[in-house]
Design an enzyme around this catalytic site. Sequence first.
Site, PDB file in Angstrom:
ATOM      1  N   LYS A 126      55.900  29.757  41.059  1.00 13.26           N
ATOM      2  CA  LYS A 126      54.837  30.358  40.243  1.00 13.26           C
ATOM      3  C   LYS A 126      53.541  30.296  41.024  1.00 13.26           C
ATOM      4  O   LYS A 126      53.360  29.431  41.877  1.00 13.26           O
ATOM      5  CB  LYS A 126      54.670  29.560  38.943  1.00 13.26           C
ATOM      6  CG  LYS A 126      53.967  30.318  37.848  1.00 13.26           C
ATOM      7  CD  LYS A 126      54.936  31.219  37.118  1.00 13.26           C
ATOM      8  CE  LYS A 126      54.272  32.074  36.081  1.00 13.26           C
ATOM      9  NZ  LYS A 126      55.248  32.699  35.186  1.00 13.26           N
ATOM     10  N   ASP A 166      52.249  37.921  35.296  1.00 17.13           N
ATOM     11  CA  ASP A 166      52.214  36.958  34.190  1.00 17.13           C
ATOM     12  C   ASP A 166      50.874  37.242  33.495  1.00 17.13           C
ATOM     13  O   ASP A 166      50.345  38.358  33.624  1.00 17.13           O
ATOM     14  CB  ASP A 166      52.296  35.501  34.712  1.00 17.13           C
ATOM     15  CG  ASP A 166      52.595  34.490  33.608  1.00 17.13           C
ATOM     16  OD1 ASP A 166      53.775  34.326  33.243  1.00 17.13           O
ATOM     17  OD2 ASP A 166      51.653  33.876  33.080  1.00 17.13           O
TER      18      ASP A 166
HETATM   19  P1  NDP Z   1      49.148  39.368  29.122  1.00 19.30           P
HETATM   20  O1  NDP Z   1      48.016  39.003  30.002  1.00 19.30           O
HETATM   21  O2  NDP Z   1      49.668  40.751  29.143  1.00 19.30           O
HETATM   22  O3  NDP Z   1      48.811  39.014  27.608  1.00 19.30           O
HETATM   23  C1  NDP Z   1      48.467  37.707  27.248  1.00 19.30           C
HETATM   24  C2  NDP Z   1      48.150  37.695  25.763  1.00 19.30           C
HETATM   25  O4  NDP Z   1      48.044  36.333  25.332  1.00 19.30           O
HETATM   26  C3  NDP Z   1      46.829  38.346  25.446  1.00 19.30           C
HETATM   27  O5  NDP Z   1      46.857  38.873  24.158  1.00 19.30           O
HETATM   28  C4  NDP Z   1      45.877  37.156  25.529  1.00 19.30           C
HETATM   29  O6  NDP Z   1      44.658  37.320  24.809  1.00 19.30           O
HETATM   30  C5  NDP Z   1      46.700  36.069  24.918  1.00 19.30           C
HETATM   31  N1  NDP Z   1      46.274  34.767  25.445  1.00 19.30           N
HETATM   32  C6  NDP Z   1      46.231  34.388  26.742  1.00 19.30           C
HETATM   33  N2  NDP Z   1      45.734  33.155  26.848  1.00 19.30           N
HETATM   34  C7  NDP Z   1      45.468  32.750  25.593  1.00 19.30           C
HETATM   35  C8  NDP Z   1      44.933  31.552  25.048  1.00 19.30           C
HETATM   36  N3  NDP Z   1      44.595  30.526  25.833  1.00 19.30           N
HETATM   37  N4  NDP Z   1      44.811  31.487  23.697  1.00 19.30           N
HETATM   38  C9  NDP Z   1      45.136  32.535  22.896  1.00 19.30           C
HETATM   39  N5  NDP Z   1      45.649  33.694  23.363  1.00 19.30           N
HETATM   40  C10 NDP Z   1      45.805  33.789  24.692  1.00 19.30           C
HETATM   41  O7  NDP Z   1      50.316  38.335  29.491  1.00 19.30           O
HETATM   42  P2  NDP Z   1      51.872  38.425  29.176  1.00 19.30           P
HETATM   43  O8  NDP Z   1      52.102  39.148  27.908  1.00 19.30           O
HETATM   44  O9  NDP Z   1      52.552  38.864  30.401  1.00 19.30           O
HETATM   45  O10 NDP Z   1      52.232  36.877  28.997  1.00 19.30           O
HETATM   46  C11 NDP Z   1      52.246  36.231  27.719  1.00 19.30           C
HETATM   47  C12 NDP Z   1      53.110  34.986  27.799  1.00 19.30           C
HETATM   48  O11 NDP Z   1      54.446  35.353  28.166  1.00 19.30           O
HETATM   49  C13 NDP Z   1      52.684  33.943  28.826  1.00 19.30           C
HETATM   50  O12 NDP Z   1      52.986  32.659  28.338  1.00 19.30           O
HETATM   51  C14 NDP Z   1      53.588  34.242  30.019  1.00 19.30           C
HETATM   52  O13 NDP Z   1      53.740  33.118  30.850  1.00 19.30           O
HETATM   53  C15 NDP Z   1      54.866  34.593  29.298  1.00 19.30           C
HETATM   54  N6  NDP Z   1      55.845  35.375  30.045  1.00 19.30           N
HETATM   55  C16 NDP Z   1      55.514  36.564  30.614  1.00 19.30           C
HETATM   56  C17 NDP Z   1      56.462  37.300  31.281  1.00 19.30           C
HETATM   57  C18 NDP Z   1      56.180  38.642  31.843  1.00 19.30           C
HETATM   58  O14 NDP Z   1      57.126  39.289  32.321  1.00 19.30           O
HETATM   59  N7  NDP Z   1      54.942  39.145  31.802  1.00 19.30           N
HETATM   60  C19 NDP Z   1      57.833  36.790  31.452  1.00 19.30           C
HETATM   61  C20 NDP Z   1      58.102  35.570  30.743  1.00 19.30           C
HETATM   62  C21 NDP Z   1      57.119  34.890  30.087  1.00 19.30           C
HETATM   63  P3  NDP Z   1      43.306  37.649  25.601  1.00 19.30           P
HETATM   64  O15 NDP Z   1      43.421  39.073  26.009  1.00 19.30           O
HETATM   65  O16 NDP Z   1      42.234  37.381  24.604  1.00 19.30           O
HETATM   66  O17 NDP Z   1      43.252  36.695  26.763  1.00 19.30           O
HETATM   67  O1  2IT Z   2      57.404  33.582  33.317  1.00 10.34           O
HETATM   68  C1  2IT Z   2      58.069  34.516  33.813  1.00 10.34           C
HETATM   69  O2  2IT Z   2      59.307  34.482  33.801  1.00 10.34           O
HETATM   70  C2  2IT Z   2      57.362  35.646  34.395  1.00 10.34           C
HETATM   71  N1  2IT Z   2      56.144  35.690  34.344  1.00 10.34           N
HETATM   72  C3  2IT Z   2      58.140  36.739  35.095  1.00 10.34           C
HETATM   73  C4  2IT Z   2      58.529  36.303  36.465  1.00 10.34           C
HETATM   74  C5  2IT Z   2      59.149  37.377  37.321  1.00 10.34           C
HETATM   75  O3  2IT Z   2      59.367  37.070  38.501  1.00 10.34           O
HETATM   76  O4  2IT Z   2      59.434  38.474  36.859  1.00 10.34           O
END
Ligand code: NDP
Ligand code: 2IT
Length: 447
Positions: A126, A166
């Site tokens: 990561k 992420d």
């Molecule tokens: P984005 O940046 O697209 O969206 C993040 C969302 O979460 C936004 O709505 C953001 O609000 C909110 N958020 C972030 N930090 C906080 C906080 N401290 N408190 C409250 N709300 C918060 O990210 P993703 O959708 O990609 O990721 C969301 C989660 O999913 C994370 O935990 C990530 O690690 C996990 N994840 C993502 C993957 C991927 O493929 N993208 C894969 C697997 C897991 P704001 O805009 O106000 O910051």
């Molecule tokens: O937490 C996760 O699994 C991700 N942010 C996606 C990682 C990836 O390599 O697609």
Amino acid sequence: MSDYVDHVLEHVNQKNKEEPEFCQAVAEVLDSIRPLLKRNPVYEEKSILEHLVEPDRTIMFRVSWFDDKGVHRVNRGYRVQFNGAVGPYKGGLRFHPSVNLSIISFLGFEQVFKNALTGLPMGGGKGGSNFDPKDKSDNEIMRFCQSFMLELQKHVGPHMDVPAGDIGVGGREIGYLYGMYKRIKNEHVGVLTGKGWGWGGSLIRPEATGYGCVYFAEEMLAVRKRDFSGLTCTISGSGNVAQYCCEKLLEKGAKVVTMSDSGGTIYDPAGITTEKLAWLMELKNVKRKRISEYAKKFAGAEYREGKTPWNIPCDCAFPCATQNEICGADAETLVKNGCVLVSEGANMPTTPEGVNVFLKNKVMYGPGKAANAGGVACSGLEMSQNAQMMYWTREEVDRKLRDIMKSIHSACYETSKKFDCPENYVVGANIAGFQRVADAMIALGHI
Ligand code: NDP
Ligand code: 2IT
């Protein structure tokens, strides 16, 4: 045998005092694999836990960039290559002001087991930066990404380490990062995933985490002979994962009543429809505005400033924002209000106290490393397509994603039964993931 886990945890806590999230993630995994360690003494004999809690390497670097006013700015960049026993390091990059070594290390540690669960040959890593993309211009984002890659390119490669998105890193950022990599190396290879369609990306990758999280939930429901029709769901977050989780839930016939961002929650008792979701996606992804606008646009919806969705009654909850967003009291409230299923789109969104509440109350609880593995699984499919110089159709990728989520669920479920705690997906995911990594480490001489 529990002495072994206690002994390793004590060392981890001692050595990583400044890293609470990392210690939390390690404690959760090690605690739940006790029954396996008891049955298979080889892991203690070979000191596998001591090896597993130490990353292969941690890279930290300065990221120097110019803002639009011409001021020279500095952020800190990270890449933790946690464990490469089963394949090249694989895992996302997070750009958020809260990023520090603890956050990146916990995410890297979780990624190791998550990637192993997919069954694909991917190790875990990561990275990211404390850079805050909010309120930055497109040019500032581009200059930051270029500077970040100027250093990162020394440590990544299609067979070495393959980052992706992420929090704060989506298609736009992957484009700028990839462009810089290509410029430095003069190679068009699969060094990043989440690339755009038409320049090496895979169809379904943007959707994969959210869709996968719903597929996993569907499998948990099927064990209890239920499905989504008529169920009320709450979602936190409104980013990549939350949006496609909502899309798939609507397709499955569920009603979604909340989404959120770090400012607050919108509650729409009438339900978020496909049309409302399309409007929201435009708001968040193109206009890059706040979710509070939703309540101004749609009558009957309210915005709850500073609040999370967890006190709104639901059958199923999908935390898709960030770590530790459901505490013990939130979990108690969810259960009291009738919530029977939690499927984690985010990484470690539930605190240990919250997890205990869910397990004690027999909530169908899908921990992040299993429930959100669809994103990285689809990244693995993107790597396969890149290696073959091929594109697969939407249907083909979605079918493979569906199959992978089914097989992750079944590995977790079968393992939970084997260890006498059926439907405890925490034990199932941690033991199944650990075994694959630990056995590979032993075969390779622990490297
Ligand atoms: P984005 O940046 O697209 O969206 C993040 C969302 O979460 C936004 O709505 C953001 O609000 C909110 N958020 C972030 N930090 C906080 C906080 N401290 N408190 C409250 N709300 C918060 O990210 P993703 O959708 O990609 O990721 C969301 C989660 O999913 C994370 O935990 C990530 O690690 C996990 N994840 C993502 C993957 C991927 O493929 N993208 C894969 C697997 C897991 P704001 O805009 O106000 O910051
Ligand atoms: O937490 C996760 O699994 C991700 N942010 C996606 C990682 C990836 O390599 O697609």
